[in-house]
Design a protein around this motif. Structure first.
Motif, PDB file in Angstrom:
ATOM      1  N   VAL A   1     -45.947 -95.433 -70.763  1.00 26.24           N
ATOM      2  CA  VAL A   1     -45.107 -96.584 -70.422  1.00 26.24           C
ATOM      3  C   VAL A   1     -45.823 -97.842 -70.899  1.00 26.24           C
ATOM      4  CG1 VAL A   1     -43.914 -97.824 -68.589  1.00 26.24           C
ATOM      5  CG2 VAL A   1     -44.225 -95.338 -68.421  1.00 26.24           C
ATOM      6  N   GLU A   2     -45.261 -98.493 -71.879  1.00 23.06           N
ATOM      7  CA  GLU A   2     -45.914 -99.634 -72.494  1.00 23.06           C
ATOM      8  C   GLU A   2     -46.213-100.723 -71.462  1.00 23.06           C
ATOM      9  OE1 GLU A   2     -45.228-102.796 -76.210  1.00 23.06           O
ATOM     10  OE2 GLU A   2     -43.740-101.234 -75.751  1.00 23.06           O
ATOM     11  N   GLY A   3     -47.458-101.165 -71.458  1.00 19.38           N
ATOM     12  CA  GLY A   3     -47.862-102.253 -70.590  1.00 19.38           C
ATOM     13  C   GLY A   3     -48.176-101.863 -69.161  1.00 19.38           C
ATOM     14  N   VAL A   4     -48.126-100.567 -68.828  1.00 19.09           N
ATOM     15  CA  VAL A   4     -48.364-100.117 -67.457  1.00 19.09           C
ATOM     16  C   VAL A   4     -49.555 -99.159 -67.431  1.00 19.09           C
ATOM     17  CG1 VAL A   4     -47.421 -98.909 -65.448  1.00 19.09           C
ATOM     18  CG2 VAL A   4     -45.935-100.360 -66.851  1.00 19.09           C
ATOM     19  N   GLN A   5     -50.542 -99.463 -66.609  1.00 16.68           N
ATOM     20  CA  GLN A   5     -51.709 -98.615 -66.430  1.00 16.68           C
ATOM     21  C   GLN A   5     -51.883 -98.311 -64.945  1.00 16.68           C
ATOM     22  OE1 GLN A   5     -53.685 -97.346 -68.884  1.00 16.68           O
ATOM     23  NE2 GLN A   5     -52.446 -98.354 -70.455  1.00 16.68           N
ATOM     24  N   ALA A   6     -52.473 -97.165 -64.649  1.00 19.36           N
ATOM     25  CA  ALA A   6     -52.803 -96.813 -63.270  1.00 19.36           C
ATOM     26  C   ALA A   6     -54.183 -97.350 -62.944  1.00 19.36           C
ATOM     27  CB  ALA A   6     -52.771 -95.298 -63.088  1.00 19.36           C
ATOM     28  N   VAL A   7     -54.264 -98.218 -61.951  1.00 15.19           N
ATOM     29  CA  VAL A   7     -55.533 -98.816 -61.540  1.00 15.19           C
ATOM     30  C   VAL A   7     -55.631 -98.738 -60.013  1.00 15.19           C
ATOM     31  CG1 VAL A   7     -56.995-100.860 -61.593  1.00 15.19           C
ATOM     32  CG2 VAL A   7     -55.371-100.453 -63.466  1.00 15.19           C
ATOM     33  N   PRO A   8     -56.560 -97.865 -59.495  1.00 18.07           N
ATOM     34  CA  PRO A   8     -57.400 -96.887 -60.187  1.00 18.07           C
ATOM     35  C   PRO A   8     -56.558 -95.721 -60.722  1.00 18.07           C
ATOM     36  CG  PRO A   8     -58.261 -97.398 -57.986  1.00 18.07           C
ATOM     37  CD  PRO A   8     -56.850 -97.907 -58.055  1.00 18.07           C
ATOM     38  N   GLY A   9     -57.155 -94.966 -61.596  1.00 21.19           N
ATOM     39  CA  GLY A   9     -56.490 -93.781 -62.133  1.00 21.19           C
ATOM     40  C   GLY A   9     -56.765 -93.583 -63.603  1.00 21.19           C
ATOM     41  N   ALA A  10     -56.575 -94.625 -64.400  1.00 23.54           N
ATOM     42  CA  ALA A  10     -56.744 -94.498 -65.847  1.00 23.54           C
ATOM     43  C   ALA A  10     -58.161 -94.039 -66.183  1.00 23.54           C
ATOM     44  CB  ALA A  10     -56.439 -95.821 -66.519  1.00 23.54           C
ATOM     45  N   GLY A  11     -58.247 -92.950 -66.935  1.00 28.74           N
ATOM     46  CA  GLY A  11     -59.536 -92.425 -67.357  1.00 28.74           C
ATOM     47  C   GLY A  11     -60.193 -91.478 -66.379  1.00 28.74           C
ATOM     48  N   THR A  12     -59.584 -91.240 -65.208  1.00 27.42           N
ATOM     49  CA  THR A  12     -60.188 -90.300 -64.262  1.00 27.42           C
ATOM     50  C   THR A  12     -59.933 -88.850 -64.650  1.00 27.42           C
ATOM     51  OG1 THR A  12     -58.222 -90.427 -62.848  1.00 27.42           O
ATOM     52  CG2 THR A  12     -60.053 -91.903 -62.310  1.00 27.42           C
ATOM     53  N   ASP A  13     -58.864 -88.603 -65.421  1.00 25.64           N
ATOM     54  CA  ASP A  13     -58.547 -87.245 -65.887  1.00 25.64           C
ATOM     55  C   ASP A  13     -58.563 -86.224 -64.752  1.00 25.64           C
ATOM     56  OD1 ASP A  13     -58.175 -87.723 -68.728  1.00 25.64           O
ATOM     57  OD2 ASP A  13     -60.314 -88.167 -68.785  1.00 25.64           O
ATOM     58  N   VAL A  14     -57.952 -86.580 -63.639  1.00 26.00           N
ATOM     59  CA  VAL A  14     -57.854 -85.639 -62.528  1.00 26.00           C
ATOM     60  C   VAL A  14     -57.175 -84.362 -63.027  1.00 26.00           C
ATOM     61  CG1 VAL A  14     -56.866 -85.226 -60.243  1.00 26.00           C
ATOM     62  CG2 VAL A  14     -57.709 -87.506 -60.846  1.00 26.00           C
ATOM     63  N   PRO A  15     -57.794 -83.199 -62.858  1.00 19.18           N
ATOM     64  CA  PRO A  15     -57.184 -81.961 -63.373  1.00 19.18           C
ATOM     65  C   PRO A  15     -55.893 -81.621 -62.646  1.00 19.18           C
ATOM     66  CG  PRO A  15     -59.158 -81.477 -62.095  1.00 19.18           C
ATOM     67  CD  PRO A  15     -59.121 -82.957 -62.255  1.00 19.18           C
ATOM     68  N   ILE A  16     -54.882 -81.268 -63.420  1.00 17.74           N
ATOM     69  CA  ILE A  16     -53.553 -80.967 -62.897  1.00 17.74           C
ATOM     70  C   ILE A  16     -53.299 -79.468 -62.975  1.00 17.74           C
ATOM     71  CG2 ILE A  16     -51.087 -81.186 -63.441  1.00 17.74           C
ATOM     72  CD1 ILE A  16     -51.612 -84.079 -64.210  1.00 17.74           C
ATOM     73  N   THR A  17     -52.673 -78.929 -61.934  1.00 13.51           N
ATOM     74  CA  THR A  17     -52.219 -77.545 -61.904  1.00 13.51           C
ATOM     75  C   THR A  17     -50.724 -77.550 -61.601  1.00 13.51           C
ATOM     76  OG1 THR A  17     -54.354 -76.726 -61.104  1.00 13.51           O
ATOM     77  CG2 THR A  17     -52.431 -75.317 -60.715  1.00 13.51           C
ATOM     78  N   ILE A  18     -49.974 -76.705 -62.284  1.00 16.50           N
ATOM     79  CA  ILE A  18     -48.548 -76.557 -62.000  1.00 16.50           C
ATOM     80  C   ILE A  18     -48.357 -75.464 -60.959  1.00 16.50           C
ATOM     81  CG2 ILE A  18     -46.276 -75.984 -62.929  1.00 16.50           C
ATOM     82  CD1 ILE A  18     -47.332 -78.670 -63.901  1.00 16.50           C
ATOM     83  N   LEU A  19     -47.641 -75.803 -59.890  1.00 11.09           N
ATOM     84  CA  LEU A  19     -47.305 -74.832 -58.851  1.00 11.09           C
ATOM     85  C   LEU A  19     -45.915 -74.282 -59.088  1.00 11.09           C
ATOM     86  CD1 LEU A  19     -49.627 -76.547 -57.612  1.00 11.09           C
ATOM     87  CD2 LEU A  19     -48.514 -76.266 -55.405  1.00 11.09           C
ATOM     88  N   GLY A  20     -45.672 -73.063 -58.600  1.00 12.34           N
ATOM     89  CA  GLY A  20     -44.339 -72.518 -58.763  1.00 12.34           C
ATOM     90  C   GLY A  20     -44.146 -71.217 -58.038  1.00 12.34           C
ATOM     91  N   SER A  21     -42.885 -70.818 -57.935  1.00  9.57           N
ATOM     92  CA  SER A  21     -42.525 -69.506 -57.397  1.00  9.57           C
ATOM     93  C   SER A  21     -41.425 -68.889 -58.247  1.00  9.57           C
ATOM     94  CB  SER A  21     -42.058 -69.642 -55.944  1.00  9.57           C
ATOM     95  OG  SER A  21     -40.960 -70.540 -55.851  1.00  9.57           O
TER      96      SER A  21
END
Length: 341
Positions: free
Chosen positions: A153-173
């Motif tokens: 999203v142009e012009g929008v950053q997550a602060v804090p958040g950007a550059g933390t690279d929190v690992p993501i897992t997809i959940l499902g059933s």
């Protein structure tokens, strides 16, 4: 006796249960005690699930609970299993988990689910449109962009958040989550503790379709499994009866004014009804027994599910019983680690 492979990780799904005889504050204190025990005993991680409008589950404000438990532990990984992304904007989740990862570096996970985690009336109270679930694949990509510092999203950053690279897992059933996790090159966690029907098919689809990514080079499967563990099988079976009745009361009689007045005998009769059997069948991926029984059952389940990690939903009537279950299982694993498979 079948033993758990050393390379299969064990972790905990804490539903922050609120029993009939304790307060929400008691439940949350129990979650701290459980995580501290899991850390002491060498479990991989503890995850908390986002559920709303459920009197028996206290983990609705998932990020807040993670922050509290993280402040009372030191090394164990903590995360969401999961955040129901359609209930939130990706930016807000990036900010929340970016804050957690900044405060507790190297310890925070983010599991993402597509279901609302509640009923339709509560979904309306959350001010979310049910159709937003159709955006789940795009929202996962948007969230990844915020956490990596490469916002979509142009012009929008997550602060804090950007550059933390929190690992993501997809959940499902279902197969949807398996296919998405494979396409995005992310770990996949299957909710077999309450929706076991498609476990083996979904894992096969995920492993066969997996595409490597910057986060993950090889497929990684987490499969959930219920455990009721006590010093004797007789005590475990008694605990199981209590848990089954609680499940009937919570899921079959949810919101019914007379639910709390029903006797154990009434609940046992309901458990034998077609609806009751359906509710209890959701938990058929379970073990009820001693630590040795649990170690053997988990090993067999991990092999059958082709799981790299087994996430245990440990049940009991109190936090002390759940902590004891972790201790009994850990001791059984140590005792049997030298035995052949």
């Amino acid at each position: 006796m079948r033993t758990l492979r050393r390379d299969v990780r064990l972790s905990i799904l804490d539903l922050a249960p609120v029993s009939r005889h304790e307060s929400v504050a008691d439940s949350l204190g129990g979650s701290v005690a459980l995580a501290q025990a899991a850390e002491r005993l060498g479990y991989e991680r503890v995850w908390y699930a986002e559920h709303h409008n459920m009197p028996t589950i206290a983990s609705s404000a998932t990020a807040v609970l993670i922050a509290h438990v993280a402040a009372h532990t030191s090394t164990i990984r903590l995360g969401a299993g999961g955040i129901m992304l359609p209930n939130h904007s990706p930016l807000v989740i990036a900010e929340q988990f970016g804050t957690l990862a900044t405060l507790h570096p190297g310890r925070i996970d983010l599991g993402l689910g597509r279901a609302p985690g509640t009923d339709q009336r509560t979904l309306q109270a959350l001010r979310r449109d049910p159709r937003v679930a159709d955006r789940f694949p795009h929202d996962v990509r948007e969230l990844q962009g915020y956490l990596s510092g490469a916002s979509l999203v142009e012009g929008v950053q997550a602060v804090p958040g950007a550059g933390t690279d929190v690992p993501i897992t997809i959940l499902g059933s279902s197969l949807f989550g398996a296919e998405l996790a494979a396409a995005y090159g992310l770990p996949y966690a299957f909710a077999s503790h309450f929706a076991p029907d498609l476990l083996l098919q979904a894992v096969r689809v995920y492993r066969e379709s997996f595409q490597p990514s910057a986060q993950l080079a090889e497929p990684f499967v987490i499969a959930a499994f219920n455990a009721i563990v006590a010093p004797t099988r007789e005590e475990a079976e008694h605990m199981d009866a209590v848990v089954r009745r609680s499940r009937i009361r919570s899921f079959l009689l949810r919101g019914a004014a007379a639910a709390e007045s029903l006797s154990d005998e009434d609940l046992d009769v309901l458990a034998e009804s077609p609806q009751g059997r359906q509710v209890l069948a959701m938990m058929r991926r379970s073990v009820v027994g001693t630590g040795e029984d649990a170690a053997a059952a988990i090993a067999a389940f991990a092999e059958e599910a082709s799981a790299d990690e087994v996430m245990l939903a440990v049940h009991g009537t109190s936090a002390a019983e759940r902590v004891r279950a972790l201790e009994l299982l850990a001791a059984a694993r140590v005792a049997t680690s030298a035995q052949p498979v």
